[in-house]
Design an enzyme around this catalytic site. Structure first.
Site, mmCIF file in Angstrom:
data_model
loop_
_atom_site.group_PDB
_atom_site.id
_atom_site.type_symbol
_atom_site.label_atom_id
_atom_site.label_comp_id
_atom_site.label_asym_id
_atom_site.label_seq_id
_atom_site.Cartn_x
_atom_site.Cartn_y
_atom_site.Cartn_z
ATOM 1 N N HIS A 36 0.839 -1.199 0.000
ATOM 2 C CA HIS A 36 0.000 0.000 0.000
ATOM 3 C C HIS A 36 0.879 1.256 0.000
ATOM 4 C CE1 HIS A 36 -3.251 2.756 1.365
ATOM 5 N NE2 HIS A 36 -2.256 3.306 2.033
ATOM 6 N N GLU A 37 1.888 1.260 0.863
ATOM 7 C CA GLU A 37 2.783 2.421 0.924
ATOM 8 C C GLU A 37 3.527 2.606 -0.400
ATOM 9 O OE1 GLU A 37 2.799 4.635 3.290
ATOM 10 O OE2 GLU A 37 1.310 3.467 4.379
ATOM 11 N N HIS B 30 1.533 4.504 -2.886
ATOM 12 C CA HIS B 30 1.634 5.968 -2.799
ATOM 13 C C HIS B 30 2.836 6.462 -3.606
ATOM 14 C CE1 HIS B 30 -1.565 6.779 -0.034
ATOM 15 N NE2 HIS B 30 -1.070 6.013 0.912
ATOM 16 N N GLU C 213 -5.630 7.287 -1.032
ATOM 17 C CA GLU C 213 -5.654 6.033 -0.265
ATOM 18 C C GLU C 213 -6.275 4.905 -1.078
ATOM 19 O OE1 GLU C 213 -3.980 5.568 2.372
ATOM 20 O OE2 GLU C 213 -3.465 7.688 2.484
ATOM 21 N N ASP D 120 -4.515 1.447 -2.235
ATOM 22 C CA ASP D 120 -5.129 0.138 -1.964
ATOM 23 C C ASP D 120 -5.214 -0.694 -3.247
ATOM 24 O OD1 ASP D 120 -5.432 0.456 0.719
ATOM 25 O OD2 ASP D 120 -7.568 0.945 0.670
HETATM 26 ZN ZN LIG Z 1 -2.008 5.270 2.616
#
Ligand SMILES: [Zn+2]
Length: 442
Positions: A305-306, A309, A383, A387
């Site tokens: 997930h990170e 980003h 976000e 995801d």
């Molecule tokens: Zn996040």
């Protein structure tokens, strides 16, 4: 400048001598009326949202919402509700006190009093006086926040079992922060004010360039020089986990300078993971509290997930919008600094540049609150994108189980008020996120 006596300074707008603010609101300059309207509207809106949120959470306290019914026991759900309620009550108290603090410093004449007190020592309008005024504002703001910070850490966080900080560590942190503020903040403040005083009409563009440069520098030096002052960082020792993380990084075409574990447990039981640094200096940092809670699959999913980003360049997008926006804000400040109504409308009769800066930092949040839902929406969009990326490069089901664990252990509410959430939440509500991840998994 210490003590409350200096705040009982007669404000500029009360020129009709004995008539008070309450008796003759019509005597207020138009900008004071606009300012008060925004301050009241923002505070009332904030309180209204907190009220809705607290009661929404209370109403849903006695049943775990369906998708979590198996994973989260009722007592954890109720604990999350009580924690949210306690924090909302504290936020309401803070919002009211903050409005009072801003009023006291502006229309109440507080900032003018601080200005006058320093003018007895240093020539008003000069660099030294400006730095003293702005630093005093910083100290006053810190003193204002102190009781709330103490109540949060040693009241709420402690009552719910999250606080791991001793008063001794708290004081040590405070001392380090104060030293950093003096060593870095004061020269920075002086440099900004010097540029503003020395660079003529276009000073705001110079300050912007300087500010931007400082921010980029801070991103480079923060992980290696500043963060270690507050926490210990050790290279990730778990060989199996390290191999998995490295495989994920290779799969995603991502390079990092190192994998570290931070002793977040020294201060709090809340878990997290983050990236810091720029370019080749990037590092991945796991809170030890996160590694304690999640298994290797879940850690991998959280990291994916990170990485999402990073893949979507969210930080770059943010900078690309915020950098020009801050140039606009500085240009606005430069213009306001030449408008007499800006000072008189906010309770000051001195109209030097440092006063403009001080007033501006104080009242900017009063006028910018309508932007909060826009920024929150933007962040929630990021976000969701992260995801989606995680679902592609790791196990979406494991990200779901990681989220459920983190929500349970952090006592984050599963049932936020939808309107409150739209306004304030940087992350989408858990139920929405999980439903979406489950759809992606199929
Ligand atoms: Zn996040």
């Amino acid at each position: 400048m210490s003590g409350t006596a200096t705040f009982i300074h007669r404000p500029r707008f009360a020129m009709t001598d004995s008539t008070s603010l309450l008796l003759s609101p019509l005597a207020l300059p138009p900008f004071s009326v606009v300012f008060l309207a925004f301050l009241i509207a923002g505070t009332v809106l904030g309180l209204g949202l907190l009220h809705r949120h607290a009661h929404h959470v209370r109403r849903h306290r006695d049943a775990v919402p369906q998708p979590f019914a198996d994973a989260i026991p009722l007592h954890s759900h109720q604990r999350a509700a009580d924690y949210t309620f306690a924090r909302a009550r504290m936020s309401a108290l803070h919002a009211v006190a903050n409005a009072g603090f801003v009023l006291l410093l502006t229309l109440g004449g507080g900032l003018q009093a601080v200005h006058d007190a320093w003018a007895g020592v240093l020539p008003a309008g000069g660099l030294g006086h400006g730095v003293a005024l702005l630093a005093s504002l910083g100290v006053l703001g810190w003193l204002f926040e102190l009781p709330f910070a103490l109540l949060r850490t040693f009241g709420i966080e402690k009552a719910f079992g999250f606080n791991r900080m001793t008063l001794r560590l708290y004081l040590a942190d405070t001392a380090r922060e104060a030293a950093l503020a003096a060593l870095i903040g004061l020269p920075l403040l002086a440099a900004v004010l010097w540029l503003a005083l020395a660079m003529g009409e276009l000073w705001w563009a110079w300050v912007w360039g300087f500010w931007l440069g400082f921010n980029l520098l801070a991103m480079v030096i923060w992980p290696t020089f500043i963060a270690p002052l507050f926490n210990r960082f050790t290279p990730l020792a778990d060989a199996a986990l390290k191999a998995r993380v490295e495989a994920l990084l290779a799969r995603c075409g991502f390079r990092a300078k190192g994998l570290f574990v931070m002793d977040g447990s020294r201060r709090s039981a809340h878990g997290n993971a983050y990236f810091t640094g720029l370019g080749a200096a990037k590092r991945i940092v796991f809170f030890d509290t996160l590694l304690d809670k999640l298994d290797a699959d879940e850690v991998e999913a959280v990291l994916a997930h990170e990485l999402g980003h990073f893949h979507h360049r969210h930080l770059v997008h943010r900078l690309a919008v915020l950098a020009p926006a801050s140039l606009g804000v500085l240009a606005l400040l430069a213009w306001l600094a030449q408008q007499p109504w800006f000072f008189s409308g906010l309770g000051m009769h001195s109209s030097d540049l440092a006063s403009a800066l001080a007033l501006f930092t104080l009242v900017l949040p009063v006028f910018s609150f309508p932007l909060a839902p826009v920024l929150s929406h933007w962040s929630r969009k990021h976000e969701f994108e992260a995801d989606t990326y995680a679902a592609r490069h790791a196990d979406a089901g494991k990200l779901v189980s990681a989220l459920v664990k983190l929500y349970r252990d952090n006592a984050s509410t599963l049932t936020p008020d939808p309107l409150y959430s739209r306004f304030h939440d940087s992350h989408p509500p858990a139920a929405l996120r999980i439903a979406r991840l489950q759809a992606l998994q199929r």
